[in-house]
Design an enzyme around this catalytic site. Structure first.
Site, PDB file in Angstrom:
ATOM      1  N   GLU A 287      57.669 -51.131 121.474  1.00 15.30           N
ATOM      2  CA  GLU A 287      58.999 -50.568 121.293  1.00 15.30           C
ATOM      3  C   GLU A 287      59.978 -51.348 122.168  1.00 15.30           C
ATOM      4  OE1 GLU A 287      61.273 -46.291 121.434  1.00 15.30           O
ATOM      5  OE2 GLU A 287      59.705 -46.712 122.881  1.00 15.30           O
ATOM      6  N   HIS A 353      61.726 -41.581 114.364  1.00 15.70           N
ATOM      7  CA  HIS A 353      61.721 -40.246 114.946  1.00 15.70           C
ATOM      8  C   HIS A 353      62.761 -40.072 116.048  1.00 15.70           C
ATOM      9  CE1 HIS A 353      59.404 -42.743 117.607  1.00 15.70           C
ATOM     10  NE2 HIS A 353      59.508 -41.830 118.559  1.00 15.70           N
ATOM     11  N   ASP A 354      63.353 -41.152 116.513  1.00 20.67           N
ATOM     12  CA  ASP A 354      64.378 -41.088 117.558  1.00 20.67           C
ATOM     13  C   ASP A 354      65.783 -41.216 117.010  1.00 20.67           C
ATOM     14  OD1 ASP A 354      62.786 -40.678 119.822  1.00 20.67           O
ATOM     15  OD2 ASP A 354      62.307 -42.804 119.987  1.00 20.67           O
TER      16      ASP A 354
END
Length: 582
Positions: A287, A353-354
């Site tokens: 990430e 998801h963020d």
């Protein structure tokens, strides 16, 4: 773990597309020399397990629910699933606070359920990519319980501690703490521990070789089970200067420059590659992609022997509550393509998801524009060079949830603690809530909309997050029956991409960069050439394109008609067209 507060992650020099060197069309011999990898050709479908399908009526999705829906996943045309954390966790941050890396959270099921799920995925030729959360653990992990028990405990150096007798530790910014301080005082040993995220997510000390070996052993455990890839959550923060020097006042406004890609990180990744990644045919992605294009290459270039793929946040940082310029969008994605045209590999995504829902952030979620604009965004993701990541529900055109109005409606720790911090600092709370309604992570986590029955077919119980009231119209059952739906358009796109090397490995060339409404580009590999034209506005427009007449074969169109002459293409609002040279 990209958090809602991680905006403007990478400060980079823009590469003007007008200056991009045009490469000659490769010969067949050159095409055969392309470094083909399964993870480059993958179409990744991200599943947030809490929100996908519940089978036991507790309102939380589970592994059996994923198993029950694998035929649906297969039918989408995707080839890999990225699954958010399913490990044992007290759920302070919805599984990103792990208390046992070798066990399954009881909400989700058992290890037997996991083994069945993995087997059923592989039976359908679907790969599985797991989240590995090792910048930090839960404070309920046995390592941390031992570490905080005494100063001479063997696990003490598994985490970062600052003894109170040295005075207050140098200030560090916490992304999730309501007070904003990443040091938490612990009475038991009269010391402070470091947590870049919530107080229940203490950071692991990667300088300790025992910590690194623990992580490699965990990854080996899952690789031996047959997992096909790893996403390293928040890993660019793992290396730290453990002398903890003072940072300049106000550094938190640009904290990425101080937190990301610190000395030692590349050594850790090389060691990880040697001990785990190189021993299995697995995909690896961290990430974040560093602070510069050069740093991104240092992570993913094959000769570095670190990881496979860059996952940069520039693209998801573009939308703002008051809108954005298409020129910024074009420049951002063209810059990354140009930088990785000859070496390395990138990810292409607009949501995860963020993030809130992509159609609500980048396009138009109101009628009659929602469906065409959702199709347009999916067209973009699935026609760019790089591995596409498609977030669950975006294949339906799911939208932000209008039920999330007041702070009491939110469950995300980033939203709740961010609200407390903003209020304590006398910020404009009306503006804070306006931004939250636009961009909160909770919008992207509302349950999957399967049908028009109660709770959208997600659960027989009380959903852990409120369902979007539009599930009666936006759901898989309705869209499967409509040949012109967002869902069926998505399936056409995945089918085209899987059968067109040019859309995976081909050159990218931006056209009409100055056009304020239209994003147009070509993808070319040998004789296979595609023209993609996307109208990013709710206004009708037209474009003149040199060589348009040679693209005579219509592959995909999100409208039933196409107005095209030898030189001009007329576009309806949010129209997306893929043409091929015949």
């Amino acid at each position: 773990m990209k958090k809602i507060l991680l905006l403007s992650l990478i400060s980079l020099t823009l590469y003007s597309c007008a200056e991009k060197k045009k490469e000659p069309i490769p010969t067949r011999e050159e095409e055969q020399s392309i470094d083909k990898k399964w993870w480059k050709e993958a179409i990744v479908y991200q599943i947030y397990p809490r929100s996908f399908q519940d089978t036991d009526g507790d309102g939380v999705g589970d592994l059996q629910g994923i198993i029950n829906r694998l035929d649906y996943v297969k039918d989408l045309g995707v080839t890999a699933v990225w699954l958010n954390p399913i490990y044992s966790s007290p759920n302070d941050d919805n599984g990103y606070d792990v208390s046992d890396y070798r066990n399954i959270m009881s909400d989700f099921g058992t290890m037997q359920d996991f083994d069945t799920m993995l087997s059923e995925m592989h039976a359908r030729d679907i790969k599985l990519v797991m989240d590995i959360v090792v910048n930090h653990s839960s404070d309920e992990h046995p390592w941390f319980k031992e570490s905080r028990s005494s100063r001479d405990n063997p696990y003490r150096d598994y985490y970062h501690w600052w003894p109170a007798e040295k005075g207050a530790p140098p200030y560090r910014y916490s992304l999730f703490d309501a007070e904003g301080n990443a040091w938490k005082y612990d009475e038991k040993t009269d010391a402070y521990y470091l947590h870049y995220f919530s107080q229940k997510q203490p950071d692991l000390n990667w300088e300790n070789p025992k910590v690194r070996q623990e992580v490699y052993d965990i990854m080996t455990f899952w690789a031996e089970k047959g997992v096909d890839g790893f996403r390293l959550d928040a890993f660019q923060f793992a290396a730290k200067d453990t002398t903890f020097p003072e940072f300049p006042e106000g550094f938190e406004k640009n904290f990425i420059q101080y937190y990301a890609m610190q000395d030692g990180l590349h050594e850790y990744l090389k060691e990880m590659n040697e001990q785990v990644l190189s021993k299995y045919d697995v995909m690896s992605v961290a990430e974040g992609a560093g602070r510069t294009l050069e740093e991104a290459h240092e992570l993913v270039d094959a000769d570095r022997k670190e990881i496979n793929m860059a996952y940069a946040f520039d693209g998801v940082d573009i939308p703002k509550v008051d809108g954005y310029k298409l020129s910024t969008f074009k420049e951002t994605f063209s810059k990354w393509d140009s930088a990785f045209a000859d070496k390395g590999w990138i990810s292409i995504f607009l949501s995860n998801h963020d993030q809130a829902r992509m159609v609500s952030r980048y396009a138009n979620d109101s009628l009659p524009y929602r469906a065409p604009s959702a199709k347009m965004l999916n067209t973009f993701i699935l026609t760019m060079r790089g591995t596409p990541y498609c977030y669950f529900g975006d294949e339906l055109g799911m939208t932000n949830n209008p039920k999330l109005q007041n702070i009491e409606d939110y469950q995300d720790i980033a939203a709740i603690n961010g609200y407390k911090k903003a209020k304590s600092q006398d910020e404009d709370m009306e503006a804070f809530m306006r931004n939250l309604r636009f961009g909160s992570r909770d919008h992207g986590r509302t349950p999957m909309q399967w049908d028009a029955s109660e709770n959208a077919g997600f659960t027989t119980g009380n959903p852990w997050l409120p369902l979007n009231p539009n599930y009666a119209e936006i759901n898989t059952q309705a869209e499967e029956a409509d040949e012109n739906s967002v869902l069926n358009h998505f399936k056409k796109l995945t089918a085209l991409r899987k059968n067109a090397d040019a859309l995976i490995y081909g050159d990218y060339e931006l056209l009409i960069p100055e056009h304020p409404q239209v994003y147009a580009y070509t993808r070319s590999l040998g004789d296979e050439q595609f023209l993609i034209v996307l109208n990013f506005s709710q206004e009708q427009t037209s474009v003149e394109l040199e060589g348009l007449s040679s693209f005579s074969e219509l592959k995909i169109n999100n409208y039933s008609n196409l107005k095209k002459t030898a030189k001009t293409l007329s576009l309806a609002p949010y129209q997306a067209v893929i043409l091929a040279k015949s």
